[in-house]
Write a protein that holds these residues in place. Structure first.
Motif, PDB file in Angstrom:
ATOM      1  N   GLU A  71     129.128  74.666  48.627  1.00 22.07           N
ATOM      2  CA  GLU A  71     129.236  74.699  47.171  1.00 22.07           C
ATOM      3  C   GLU A  71     130.478  75.480  46.741  1.00 22.07           C
ATOM      4  OE1 GLU A  71     126.674  73.752  44.717  1.00 22.07           O
ATOM      5  OE2 GLU A  71     125.950  72.539  46.400  1.00 22.07           O
ATOM      6  N   THR A  72     130.925  75.198  45.519  1.00 24.32           N
ATOM      7  CA  THR A  72     131.935  76.055  44.908  1.00 24.32           C
ATOM      8  C   THR A  72     131.435  76.475  43.535  1.00 24.32           C
ATOM      9  OG1 THR A  72     134.240  76.272  44.273  1.00 24.32           O
ATOM     10  CG2 THR A  72     133.268  74.132  43.895  1.00 24.32           C
ATOM     11  N   GLU A  73     131.705  77.705  43.189  1.00 25.42           N
ATOM     12  CA  GLU A  73     131.358  78.196  41.855  1.00 25.42           C
ATOM     13  C   GLU A  73     132.509  77.871  40.924  1.00 25.42           C
ATOM     14  OE1 GLU A  73     128.942  80.356  40.216  1.00 25.42           O
ATOM     15  OE2 GLU A  73     127.791  79.337  41.786  1.00 25.42           O
ATOM     16  N   PRO A  74     132.260  77.333  39.745  1.00 28.54           N
ATOM     17  CA  PRO A  74     133.368  77.184  38.808  1.00 28.54           C
ATOM     18  C   PRO A  74     133.904  78.551  38.393  1.00 28.54           C
ATOM     19  CG  PRO A  74     131.303  76.412  37.824  1.00 28.54           C
ATOM     20  CD  PRO A  74     130.979  76.855  39.212  1.00 28.54           C
ATOM     21  N   PHE A  75     135.133  78.563  37.902  1.00 26.55           N
ATOM     22  CA  PHE A  75     135.697  79.815  37.377  1.00 26.55           C
ATOM     23  C   PHE A  75     135.325  79.885  35.899  1.00 26.55           C
ATOM     24  CE2 PHE A  75     138.465  82.843  35.605  1.00 26.55           C
ATOM     25  CZ  PHE A  75     138.864  83.679  36.631  1.00 26.55           C
ATOM     26  N   SER A  76     134.431  80.784  35.550  1.00 25.69           N
ATOM     27  CA  SER A  76     133.957  80.865  34.167  1.00 25.69           C
ATOM     28  C   SER A  76     134.574  82.044  33.441  1.00 25.69           C
ATOM     29  CB  SER A  76     132.441  81.023  34.141  1.00 25.69           C
ATOM     30  OG  SER A  76     131.837  79.912  34.753  1.00 25.69           O
ATOM     31  N   VAL A  77     134.959  81.796  32.201  1.00 27.08           N
ATOM     32  CA  VAL A  77     135.424  82.888  31.348  1.00 27.08           C
ATOM     33  C   VAL A  77     134.195  83.703  30.959  1.00 27.08           C
ATOM     34  CG1 VAL A  77     136.595  83.457  29.192  1.00 27.08           C
ATOM     35  CG2 VAL A  77     137.229  81.413  30.443  1.00 27.08           C
ATOM     36  N   THR A  78     134.256  85.015  31.147  1.00 27.78           N
ATOM     37  CA  THR A  78     133.058  85.826  30.906  1.00 27.78           C
ATOM     38  C   THR A  78     133.097  86.550  29.565  1.00 27.78           C
ATOM     39  OG1 THR A  78     134.105  87.559  32.195  1.00 27.78           O
ATOM     40  CG2 THR A  78     132.515  86.181  33.336  1.00 27.78           C
ATOM     41  N   GLY A  79     134.248  86.556  28.908  1.00 36.17           N
ATOM     42  CA  GLY A  79     134.330  87.207  27.599  1.00 36.17           C
ATOM     43  C   GLY A  79     135.504  86.608  26.850  1.00 36.17           C
ATOM     44  N   LYS A  80     135.716  87.074  25.625  1.00 35.60           N
ATOM     45  CA  LYS A  80     136.872  86.563  24.881  1.00 35.60           C
ATOM     46  C   LYS A  80     138.159  87.102  25.496  1.00 35.60           C
ATOM     47  CE  LYS A  80     134.980  85.236  20.546  1.00 35.60           C
ATOM     48  NZ  LYS A  80     135.217  85.038  19.129  1.00 35.60           N
ATOM     49  N   VAL A  81     139.122  86.232  25.639  1.00 39.36           N
ATOM     50  CA  VAL A  81     140.412  86.622  26.224  1.00 39.36           C
ATOM     51  C   VAL A  81     141.516  86.102  25.326  1.00 39.36           C
ATOM     52  CG1 VAL A  81     141.829  86.595  28.311  1.00 39.36           C
ATOM     53  CG2 VAL A  81     139.402  86.128  28.490  1.00 39.36           C
ATOM     54  N   ARG A  82     142.573  86.877  25.163  1.00 35.43           N
ATOM     55  CA  ARG A  82     143.702  86.420  24.368  1.00 35.43           C
ATOM     56  C   ARG A  82     144.999  86.920  24.990  1.00 35.43           C
ATOM     57  NH1 ARG A  82     147.059  87.554  19.842  1.00 35.43           N
ATOM     58  NH2 ARG A  82     147.192  85.734  18.486  1.00 35.43           N
ATOM     59  N   VAL A  83     145.986  86.042  25.066  1.00 38.90           N
ATOM     60  CA  VAL A  83     147.339  86.484  25.412  1.00 38.90           C
ATOM     61  C   VAL A  83     148.269  85.903  24.350  1.00 38.90           C
ATOM     62  CG1 VAL A  83     147.029  86.683  27.933  1.00 38.90           C
ATOM     63  CG2 VAL A  83     147.755  84.499  26.945  1.00 38.90           C
ATOM     64  N   SER A  84     149.366  86.596  24.096  1.00 37.39           N
ATOM     65  CA  SER A  84     150.302  86.067  23.111  1.00 37.39           C
ATOM     66  C   SER A  84     151.717  86.485  23.458  1.00 37.39           C
ATOM     67  CB  SER A  84     149.935  86.561  21.710  1.00 37.39           C
ATOM     68  OG  SER A  84     150.059  87.954  21.657  1.00 37.39           O
ATOM     69  N   SER A  85     152.652  85.703  22.919  1.00 38.28           N
ATOM     70  CA  SER A  85     154.064  86.008  23.093  1.00 38.28           C
ATOM     71  C   SER A  85     154.766  85.427  21.871  1.00 38.28           C
ATOM     72  CB  SER A  85     154.564  85.358  24.386  1.00 38.28           C
ATOM     73  OG  SER A  85     155.964  85.417  24.435  1.00 38.28           O
ATOM     74  N   GLY A  86     155.319  86.295  21.034  1.00 37.80           N
ATOM     75  CA  GLY A  86     155.886  85.823  19.770  1.00 37.80           C
ATOM     76  C   GLY A  86     154.796  85.152  18.957  1.00 37.80           C
ATOM     77  N   LYS A  87     155.077  83.923  18.492  1.00 31.62           N
ATOM     78  CA  LYS A  87     154.082  83.212  17.670  1.00 31.62           C
ATOM     79  C   LYS A  87     153.069  82.447  18.515  1.00 31.62           C
ATOM     80  CE  LYS A  87     156.936  82.381  13.569  1.00 31.62           C
ATOM     81  NZ  LYS A  87     157.809  81.377  12.955  1.00 31.62           N
ATOM     82  N   ALA A  88     153.333  82.341  19.804  1.00 32.89           N
ATOM     83  CA  ALA A  88     152.454  81.538  20.668  1.00 32.89           C
ATOM     84  C   ALA A  88     151.280  82.376  21.172  1.00 32.89           C
ATOM     85  CB  ALA A  88     153.249  80.995  21.843  1.00 32.89           C
ATOM     86  N   SER A  89     150.138  81.738  21.323  1.00 33.38           N
ATOM     87  CA  SER A  89     148.980  82.451  21.854  1.00 33.38           C
ATOM     88  C   SER A  89     148.054  81.505  22.607  1.00 33.38           C
ATOM     89  CB  SER A  89     148.197  83.118  20.721  1.00 33.38           C
ATOM     90  OG  SER A  89     147.607  82.132  19.896  1.00 33.38           O
TER      91      SER A  89
END
Ligand code: ZN
Length: 275
Positions: free
Chosen positions: A120-138
């Motif tokens: 089996e493989t476990e999917p990679f799950s996001v466990t909380g809110k995550v944000r990255v940004s650079s200038g106007k992009a996020s």
């Protein structure tokens, strides 16, 4: 979910969009728990955030002096088909062929060859809110049992504002081609890149329209392609992704920042990473 590989080797040949070199890649079946690895000049390069050596106009991997360029469309295909284990031998040039600018050729070659393995493989799950940004992009992500990616952006030339949401259907993104703007070509070439680029593998966009005679495959083809790129970059995490992601104007560099952040958080077992 089961791990997957391919039941036969597949050979694909073509030119690199940036190097212009002719390259042959051979995808081989691989054992369970070996992951996705590139093999060039006898050196194995795992598809992982730790091996990213470049994100300017493409995602490039390397190990010491050996590099493999422009891996994103092939990685997106492996991600969409959930192929967990394969060795991709790269011969001739160092760049994954661009084909028609989309992931279609890879997808159609590999689709019929996918086989489940025992482990089996476990999917990679996001466990909380995550944000990255650079200038106007996020890029923002939140937990979800789905695999959902939205791209929103204001593009130059004739495109204007574009938006697309991927909800797990590979067919919605595999045909979307690489694109560039006519006014950027000189700059890209001055950096020694785009040497293999042509209207056969790149959508060229100008102020008054698209240069390619056949036009756009979808009205929001560039936004769909941006989603394809992100699906590829997310596969550096080493497992099928689970979560809801919104990219606003992101590209490979921001994708990589995002991948590094959630990869590190998962290693540290952090519940949430905000900011
Ligand atoms: Zn791309």
């Amino acid at each position: 979910m089961r791990q997957r590989t391919i039941k036969d080797k597949v050979r694909i040949e073509g030119i690199g969009i940036h190097t212009g070199e002719r390259t042959r890649i051979t995808l081989h079946p691989a054992d369970e728990n070996t992951g996705v690895r590139f093999l060039r000049k006898g050196v194995y390069i795992p598809a992982s955030p730790d091996h990213v050596v470049g994100t300017f106009l493409s995602t490039d991997l390397g190990c010491g002096s050996v590099t493999v360029k422009t891996v994103e469309h092939l990685l997106a295909t492996l991600h969409l088909l959930r192929i967990t284990n394969t060795v991709i031998e790269v011969e001739g040039g160092c760049e994954i062929p661009i084909m028609d600018g989309s992931a279609y050729a890879f997808y159609s070659e590999l689709k019929g060859l996918v086989v489940d393995q025992t482990e089996e493989t476990e999917p990679f799950s996001v466990t909380g809110k995550v944000r990255v940004s650079s200038g106007k992009a996020s890029i923002e992500a939140e937990p979800c049992s789905c695999f959902e990616i939205t791209y929103e952006g204001v593009f130059k030339g004739c495109l204007g504002e574009q938006r697309f949401t991927f909800r797990g259907n590979a067919e919605d993104v595999i045909l979307a081609r690489t694109f560039c703007f006519d006014e950027d070509i000189e700059f890209i070439r001055s950096k020694g890149l785009g040497r293999g680029g042509s209207l056969d593998n790149t959508l060229v966009i100008g102020r008054n329209g698209v240069y390619n005679r056949e036009g756009l495959r979808y009205e929001n083809e560039p936004a769909r392609h941006k989603v394809l790129d992100l699906i590829g970059d997310l596969y550096l995490l080493g497992a099928p992704f689970r979560g809801r992601v919104v990219s606003r104007g992101g590209g490979h560099t921001l994708n990589y920042m995002f991948v590094k952040k959630i990869h590190r958080a998962s290693k540290l077992g952090l519940e949430s990473l905000r900011g």
